[in-house]
Scaffold this active site. Structure first.
Site, PDB file in Angstrom:
ATOM      1  N   CYS A   1      -2.147   9.451   2.398  1.00 20.38           N
ATOM      2  CA  CYS A   1      -1.776   8.928   1.000  1.00 20.38           C
ATOM      3  C   CYS A   1      -2.689   9.351   0.031  1.00 20.38           C
ATOM      4  O   CYS A   1      -2.250   9.537  -1.420  1.00 20.38           O
ATOM      5  CB  CYS A   1      -1.521   7.466   1.115  1.00 20.38           C
ATOM      6  SG  CYS A   1      -3.025   6.655   1.802  1.00 20.38           S
TER       7      CYS A   1
ATOM      8  N   GLU B   1       0.879  -1.221   0.025  1.00 21.00           N
ATOM      9  CA  GLU B   1      -0.076   0.055  -0.119  1.00 21.00           C
ATOM     10  C   GLU B   1       0.783   1.158  -0.069  1.00 21.00           C
ATOM     11  O   GLU B   1       1.306   1.661   1.082  1.00 21.00           O
ATOM     12  CB  GLU B   1      -0.929   0.087   1.283  1.00 21.00           C
ATOM     13  CG  GLU B   1      -1.880  -1.301   1.261  1.00 21.00           C
ATOM     14  CD  GLU B   1      -3.014  -1.232   0.375  1.00 21.00           C
ATOM     15  OE1 GLU B   1      -3.205  -0.192  -0.261  1.00 21.00           O
ATOM     16  OE2 GLU B   1      -3.850  -2.213   0.162  1.00 21.00           O
TER      17      GLU B   1
HETATM   18  P1  NAD Z   1       8.230   4.703   4.952  1.00 23.00           P
HETATM   19  O1  NAD Z   1       7.958   4.031   3.883  1.00 23.00           O
HETATM   20  O2  NAD Z   1       9.164   5.749   5.477  1.00 23.00           O
HETATM   21  O3  NAD Z   1       7.935   4.056   6.146  1.00 23.00           O
HETATM   22  C1  NAD Z   1       6.721   3.067   6.453  1.00 23.00           C
HETATM   23  C2  NAD Z   1       7.167   1.807   7.297  1.00 23.00           C
HETATM   24  O4  NAD Z   1       8.240   1.410   6.760  1.00 23.00           O
HETATM   25  C3  NAD Z   1       7.772   2.329   8.748  1.00 23.00           C
HETATM   26  O5  NAD Z   1       7.035   1.434   9.744  1.00 23.00           O
HETATM   27  C4  NAD Z   1       9.149   1.861   8.824  1.00 23.00           C
HETATM   28  O6  NAD Z   1       9.694   1.619  10.120  1.00 23.00           O
HETATM   29  C5  NAD Z   1       9.422   1.111   7.803  1.00 23.00           C
HETATM   30  N1  NAD Z   1      10.603   0.826   6.974  1.00 23.00           N
HETATM   31  C6  NAD Z   1      11.573   2.122   6.792  1.00 23.00           C
HETATM   32  N2  NAD Z   1      12.500   1.686   6.120  1.00 23.00           N
HETATM   33  C7  NAD Z   1      12.554   0.336   6.055  1.00 23.00           C
HETATM   34  C8  NAD Z   1      13.334  -0.645   5.512  1.00 23.00           C
HETATM   35  N3  NAD Z   1      14.454  -0.255   4.812  1.00 23.00           N
HETATM   36  N4  NAD Z   1      12.936  -1.887   5.524  1.00 23.00           N
HETATM   37  C9  NAD Z   1      11.809  -2.255   6.242  1.00 23.00           C
HETATM   38  N5  NAD Z   1      10.809  -1.409   6.488  1.00 23.00           N
HETATM   39  C10 NAD Z   1      11.139  -0.149   6.704  1.00 23.00           C
HETATM   40  O7  NAD Z   1       6.837   5.745   5.064  1.00 23.00           O
HETATM   41  P2  NAD Z   1       6.252   6.796   6.065  1.00 23.00           P
HETATM   42  O8  NAD Z   1       7.056   7.981   5.947  1.00 23.00           O
HETATM   43  O9  NAD Z   1       6.085   5.923   7.300  1.00 23.00           O
HETATM   44  O10 NAD Z   1       4.734   6.995   5.543  1.00 23.00           O
HETATM   45  C11 NAD Z   1       4.535   7.817   4.415  1.00 23.00           C
HETATM   46  C12 NAD Z   1       4.562   7.077   2.995  1.00 23.00           C
HETATM   47  O11 NAD Z   1       3.319   6.289   3.223  1.00 23.00           O
HETATM   48  C13 NAD Z   1       3.714   7.943   2.156  1.00 23.00           C
HETATM   49  O12 NAD Z   1       4.377   7.658   0.670  1.00 23.00           O
HETATM   50  C14 NAD Z   1       2.209   7.730   1.918  1.00 23.00           C
HETATM   51  O13 NAD Z   1       1.601   7.910   0.546  1.00 23.00           O
HETATM   52  C15 NAD Z   1       2.230   6.105   2.096  1.00 23.00           C
HETATM   53  N6  NAD Z   1       1.026   5.674   2.698  1.00 23.00           N
HETATM   54  C16 NAD Z   1       0.352   4.817   1.806  1.00 23.00           C
HETATM   55  C17 NAD Z   1      -1.034   4.515   2.297  1.00 23.00           C
HETATM   56  C18 NAD Z   1      -1.735   3.542   1.433  1.00 23.00           C
HETATM   57  O14 NAD Z   1      -2.845   3.094   2.153  1.00 23.00           O
HETATM   58  N7  NAD Z   1      -1.616   3.180   0.265  1.00 23.00           N
HETATM   59  C19 NAD Z   1      -1.436   4.860   3.529  1.00 23.00           C
HETATM   60  C20 NAD Z   1      -0.849   5.644   4.407  1.00 23.00           C
HETATM   61  C21 NAD Z   1       0.444   6.038   3.918  1.00 23.00           C
END
Ligand code: NAD
Length: 506
Positions: free
Chosen positions: A284, A250
């Site tokens: 998002c 997602e």
């Molecule tokens: P992010 O990708 O930085 O982090 C998300 C999760 O991934 C966190 O729990 C983090 O601990 C983990 N993570 C980070 N680096 C990692 C790695 N190298 N390996 C494994 N896990 C890792 O995203 P964010 O800043 O927390 O959220 C914002 C983003 O999420 C935006 O792009 C937004 O559009 C997206 N988002 C999508 C949805 C959806 O339903 N499609 C909903 C909410 C947010």
């Protein structure tokens, strides 16, 4: 405090330090927990216990699953004010109403929907068999996949951890949840609530830095749901590939809003500002940029000003207006504005009371951006904050072409009453989901699945599709006592030749 309640222990000070650092906006909390190897072995032990428990108890029946959903619902409702409070602590300011609506109500509605349909979803599905295989019969058996990992982001930290959990539990599975390290207070509340509600070999929350999320993604899980950025989504998919773990991704992206030629500019501006300002644009599916008919941009700006002022007469002290989550995100948004300005864009700040905003409080006024260059940061990357670039178009074909020249968006919004034009946009663009004459509300329709496509993700959950995502629909063929399968084995003789001739011709 341990990653997991029933396995080794992380010192309290370490957790506190992790939390403090998260507040100081350090996105990579690499030494705040137990380190990669220790995290991996703890998690492997937890997964082993969950798999053993699943084998021992077998797939939960309908009543047991209803009981799990009931427990989850009671937990969320009982702790709704705590949920709003801790998210407020993590954000600095998060609208209490937005937390109750988006984090509590939406998840409770999903539970109600799953409960109302669970019986029908769990039913074995009879399938047709061709006359050649009669009187055998075929069916699809709904079987839980096993243990599902849920890695969630910070922006709706309860919804995006518990929303997938609803579908995971309805489908009869167990779950390991890793909330974002950037919302440490919410992560701790999730851990406390779920530890009180479910056995640790049923649902466990693991906390810590990115290395813990990495360790989760490397586990031989039966399914992994990741919600987060497209950048990290690619890393997750690579990690999951090691074990061929199926993934639901997602992700994010730039969701366009198109205002149709005949549509009221005032009405479109109200809806788009409402969607953009919810959670201060940190959504998002927030409208990322808007396309209005040529010659209407100035009118649209004026209507946005009026719409914002009527919703938020004040910014700094307004509890309805959410802060930017941390300094890093705040600085990223300021940089995107500076970059657009330097490349010749015109920027209009919406600040009805002309307040002097304190950057330390991270309340950011919405900014409308006209004439943003295509190569500016604002038009290249997901905005994820209260900034709205406004583009103009001459023909609907041109607006559609712009959308199609970019990665497939998570959401698309079209403001139009003419069904022909609506049909054109629906058939000529591909996006995760669509709201017509509205923003974001397709997410709240319990009977619609949710998920992106291409750069905005893969797979979907919510509704029946959520149940399906975490269910192995196992095809089963029952042979009857009397059957013609003898024909299918050698030595092949005249009878099978005759049958093949009848079926395929000479
Ligand atoms: P992010 O990708 O930085 O982090 C998300 C999760 O991934 C966190 O729990 C983090 O601990 C983990 N993570 C980070 N680096 C990692 C790695 N190298 N390996 C494994 N896990 C890792 O995203 P964010 O800043 O927390 O959220 C914002 C983003 O999420 C935006 O792009 C937004 O559009 C997206 N988002 C999508 C949805 C959806 O339903 N499609 C909903 C909410 C947010």
């Amino acid at each position: 405090m341990s990653l997991i309640e029933n396995v080794p222990v992380e010192p309290q000070d370490a957790r506190q330090e992790s939390s403090d650092r998260a507040h100081r906006s350090n996105p990579r909390l690499s030494r705040d927990s137990l380190g990669n190897a220790a995290a991996s072995s703890e998690l492997s032990a937890l997964l082993g216990k969950m798999k053993a428990a699943a084998r021992k108890s077998g797939p939960p029946d309908y009543d047991t699953r209803i009981d799990h959903l009931d427990k989850l619902e009671r937990m969320i409702i009982a702790r709704k004010h705590d949920i709003a409070k801790v998210i407020g602590m993590d954000f600095g300011v998060r609208s209490k109403h937005e937390s109750l609506l988006a984090e509590v109500m939406v998840v409770v509605n999903e539970i109600k929907h799953a409960r109302a349909h669970l019986h029908e979803w769990m039913e074995t599905e009879p399938r047709e068999v061709s006359w050649m295989l009669l009187p055998g019969r075929a069916e699809l058996l709904m079987q839980p996949v096993g243990v599902v990992g849920i890695i969630s982001p910070w922006n709706y930290p309860v919804n995006l951890a518990l929303g997938p959990l609803v579908a995971v539990l309805a489908a009869g599975n167990r779950a390991i949840i890793k909330p974002s390290e950037l919302v440490p207070d919410t992560a701790e509340l999730l851990k406390t609530m779920l530890t009180e509600t479910f056995a640790p070999d049923h649902v466990s929350v693991v906390t810590g830095g990115i290395e813990v999320a990495e360790a989760v993604s490397l586990l031989p899980l039966d399914h992994l749901v990741f919600t987060g950025s497209t950048r990290v989504g690619k890393i997750i998919m690579k990690a999951a590939a090691e074990n061929l773990t199926p993934v639901t991704l997602e992700l994010g992206g730039k969701s366009p809003a198109i205002v149709g030629e005949g549509f009221s500019i005032a009405q479109a501006a109200r809806k788009i500002m409402q969607g953009k300002c919810f959670n201060s644009g940190q959504t998002c599916i927030a409208p990322d940029y808007v396309m209005v008919p040529k010659g209407r941009a100035d009118a649209f700006v004026e209507e946005c000003k009026a719409a914002f002022a009527s919703m938020y007469p004040l910014i700094q002290s307004n509890p309805d207006y959410t802060a930017i989550i941390n300094d890093k995100q705040y600085e990223r948004l300021q940089f995107a504005l500076k970059d657009a300005r330097e490349r010749g864009a015109k920027i209009v700040e919406l600040n009805p009371a002309k307040e002097e905003l304190d950057p330390n409080a991270r309340k950011m006024a919405p900014h409308l951006v006209l004439h943003a260059k295509d190569d500016s940061v604002l038009m290249q990357e997901e905005i994820f904050g209260p900034i709205l670039p406004i583009r103009t178009y001459e023909t609907l074909d041109e607006a559609i072409a712009y959308v199609n020249d970019h990665p497939r968006p998570l959401a698309l919004y079209f403001f139009e009453h003419d069904q022909k034009r609506i049909d054109q946009v629906l058939s000529e663009t591909v996006s995760g989901g669509v709201s017509i004459n509205e923003t974001m509300l397709h997410f709240a329709v319990e009977d619609l699945p949710f998920g992106g496509i291409g750069g905005s993700g893969m797979g979907q959950y919510h509704a029946r599709e959520g149940f399906d995502a975490f269910t192995k629909k196992k095809p089963v063929f029952y042979q009857s006592r009397i059957n013609g399968s003898a024909l299918l084995k050698p030595p092949y003789g005249p009878k099978i030749d005759f049958a093949l001739k009848m079926l395929l011709g000479k």
